[in-house]
Design an enzyme around this catalytic site. Structure first.
Site, mmCIF file in Angstrom:
data_model
loop_
_atom_site.group_PDB
_atom_site.id
_atom_site.type_symbol
_atom_site.label_atom_id
_atom_site.label_comp_id
_atom_site.label_asym_id
_atom_site.label_seq_id
_atom_site.Cartn_x
_atom_site.Cartn_y
_atom_site.Cartn_z
ATOM 1 N N GLU A 1 -1.928 5.839 13.563
ATOM 2 C CA GLU A 1 -1.630 7.058 12.799
ATOM 3 C C GLU A 1 -2.156 8.298 13.506
ATOM 4 O OE1 GLU A 1 -1.820 8.814 8.247
ATOM 5 O OE2 GLU A 1 -3.234 7.240 8.827
ATOM 6 N N PHE B 1 1.208 -3.114 4.471
ATOM 7 C CA PHE B 1 1.566 -4.463 4.878
ATOM 8 C C PHE B 1 3.068 -4.647 4.635
ATOM 9 C CE2 PHE B 1 -2.569 -7.210 4.409
ATOM 10 C CZ PHE B 1 -3.174 -6.441 5.390
ATOM 11 N N HIS C 1 -9.648 1.970 -0.822
ATOM 12 C CA HIS C 1 -8.219 1.690 -0.694
ATOM 13 C C HIS C 1 -7.741 0.956 -1.948
ATOM 14 C CE1 HIS C 1 -4.341 0.852 0.694
ATOM 15 N NE2 HIS C 1 -4.595 0.348 1.905
ATOM 16 N N LYS D 1 -9.327 7.951 1.349
ATOM 17 C CA LYS D 1 -9.897 6.607 1.252
ATOM 18 C C LYS D 1 -11.358 6.557 1.671
ATOM 19 C CE LYS D 1 -5.581 3.974 1.894
ATOM 20 N NZ LYS D 1 -4.643 5.094 2.176
ATOM 21 N N CYS E 1 0.803 -1.231 0.000
ATOM 22 C CA CYS E 1 0.000 0.000 0.000
ATOM 23 C C CYS E 1 0.834 1.280 0.000
ATOM 24 C CB CYS E 1 -0.928 0.000 1.202
ATOM 25 S SG CYS E 1 -1.868 -1.530 1.377
ATOM 26 N N HIS F 1 -3.018 8.297 5.829
ATOM 27 C CA HIS F 1 -3.229 6.975 5.246
ATOM 28 C C HIS F 1 -4.680 6.570 5.500
ATOM 29 C CE1 HIS F 1 -2.310 2.982 3.813
ATOM 30 N NE2 HIS F 1 -2.768 2.458 4.939
#
Length: 406
Positions: free
Chosen positions: A312, A392, A334, A329, A161, A301
């Site tokens: 975050e 990830f 996403h 998002k 990502c 994010h």
């Protein structure tokens, strides 16, 4: 700001669930219109999750021939079209082919081709002769370089990502180290498929709101239950600011800083202390020669998963206090390897327009996320815009955009 080659963003191109051109993309973000829908492109019977954010009305015919299209996975098609629009948007730069570069980011690359090939293998006993060229992660970079005669570096980044963010950051580095005079950089992903939906569902990453797709993506909300899968592509044209000014190009923003770190903690979960992500943000700010106080907006994010949002939000609060925060998002879902690039384009437009788009579906903010989330379009002060991508594998990427006249 310390002495460093200044890099301008002079061209933008998108293919996203929010729109296939900049005007539509931006208006959808500002209006806060969810793009999550029940999937109609394939049979979702029996799937536990049947919705996603897809690129609709996508026709590559104006960009590639039918023969070329048959040699490309959907990921590559999205990339080629978005990159072409970014190049056209930047206008003629007069850079010789040997001094042009391209950097693409993708996490899953030829997913559509792989799924089709597996089904075909069961039926016919052999894959297509085009299987390998279509699933190569570097296919998008290769086709973009061939189409636009890019004879300098042609690179691909695959960091899940964070791929799109890293691709743009590495483009910045190519300009700074003298490897190129113009870089086309961005990310693409076409991963809305039964296989990927099932895989993300089984690891608990996807929202389960099948009765309310438009309300499913809800970063920082107490009732969030995962992200909404998406597809798309976004690209930027980067060049030295002096060169852009000399040729009279429109400059959306200056790309001033880039951070890249690893959590080295867990394959799919973030470090709960956010140490790696915070180092990444601090690295990007230091690279830009800025202090946290000079950041006026954060494009987070903001995935909508339980752990990522809390981690975050806490690092944003520690570093910036109550700076306005947005999650793109929440509107476009996403898009995995394309997410960082889509959000970087949103960040550059935010700075260009001095207007932050809303984070939608925030009905009851998680008390553990004590940050100032933008809920309706909000003017922002001129300053630095930070765009975060956390992935990830513990890959982190942060980009800092500043006003070009700063």
């Amino acid at each position: 700001m310390h002495q460093r080659t200044r890099v301008a963003v002079t061209g933008l191109g998108v293919r996203t669930p929010a729109g296939n051109d900049l005007k539509t993309f931006w208006s959808t973000l500002i209006d806060g219109r969810s793009t999550a829908r029940t999937i109609s492109s394939f049979d979702t019977t029996g799937l536990p999750v049947d919705f996603a954010c897809q690129v609709l009305d996508f026709d590559p015919a104006d960009y590639v021939t039918g023969r070329q299209a048959r040699r490309m996975d959907r990921t590559t098609l999205l990339a080629v079209c978005a990159a072409a629009d970014a190049i056209a948007d930047a206008g003629p730069a007069g850079v010789v082919p040997e001094r042009r570069a391209v950097v693409t980011g993708t996490g899953l690359a030829g997913n559509e081709t792989t799924e089709t090939a597996l089904l075909g293998y069961e039926t016919y006993g052999r894959p297509s002769a085009l299987y390998v060229p279509k699933v190569m992660h570097n296919a998008a970079a290769a086709f973009i370089s061939m189409e636009h005669r890019i004879l300098g570096p042609s690179l691909t980044v695959s960091t899940a990502c964070a791929s799109g963010g890293h691709a743009i950051g590495e483009g910045l580095r190519l300009l700074r180290d003298g490897s190129a005079d113009l870089v086309v950089a961005g990310g693409a992903e076409a991963c809305v498929s039964a296989t990927i939906l099932l895989a993300f569902h089984r690891c608990g990453a996807l929202s389960q709101r099948v009765s309310d797709p438009e309300g499913a993506a809800r970063p920082f909300d107490a009732a969030r239950d995962g992200f909404v899968l998406a597809e798309g592509a976004a690209f930027m044209v980067l060049e030295r600011l002096d060169d852009a000014v000399r040729r009279g190009a429109r400059v959306y923003a200056e790309l001033s800083g880039y951070g890249r770190t690893s959590d080295a903690h867990h394959l799919t979960s973030p470090d709960p202390d956010g140490e790696g992500a915070e180092r990444c943000v601090r690295q990007a700010l230091a690279d830009a020669g800025l202090s946290p106080e000079e950041v006026t907006h954060v494009n987070a994010h903001g995935s909508g998963t339980q752990l990522n949002d809390v981690t975050e939000a806490r690092l944003i609060a520690r570093l910036f206090g109550q700076v306005p925060v947005t999650s793109t998002k929440s509107i476009v879902g996403h898009a995995i390897g394309a997410a960082g690039a889509i959000e970087a384009v949103a960040g550059a437009l935010t700075l260009h327009e001095l207007l932050a788009h809303p984070t939608i579906n925030l009905e009851n903010q998680d008390p553990r996320c004590e940050i100032d989330v933008v809920r309706r379009p909000r003017p922002i002060a001129p300053g630095a815009v930070l765009s975060n991508s956390f992935a990830f594998g513990g890959h982190n990427a942060s980009l800092v955009f500043t006003p070009a006249d700063g």
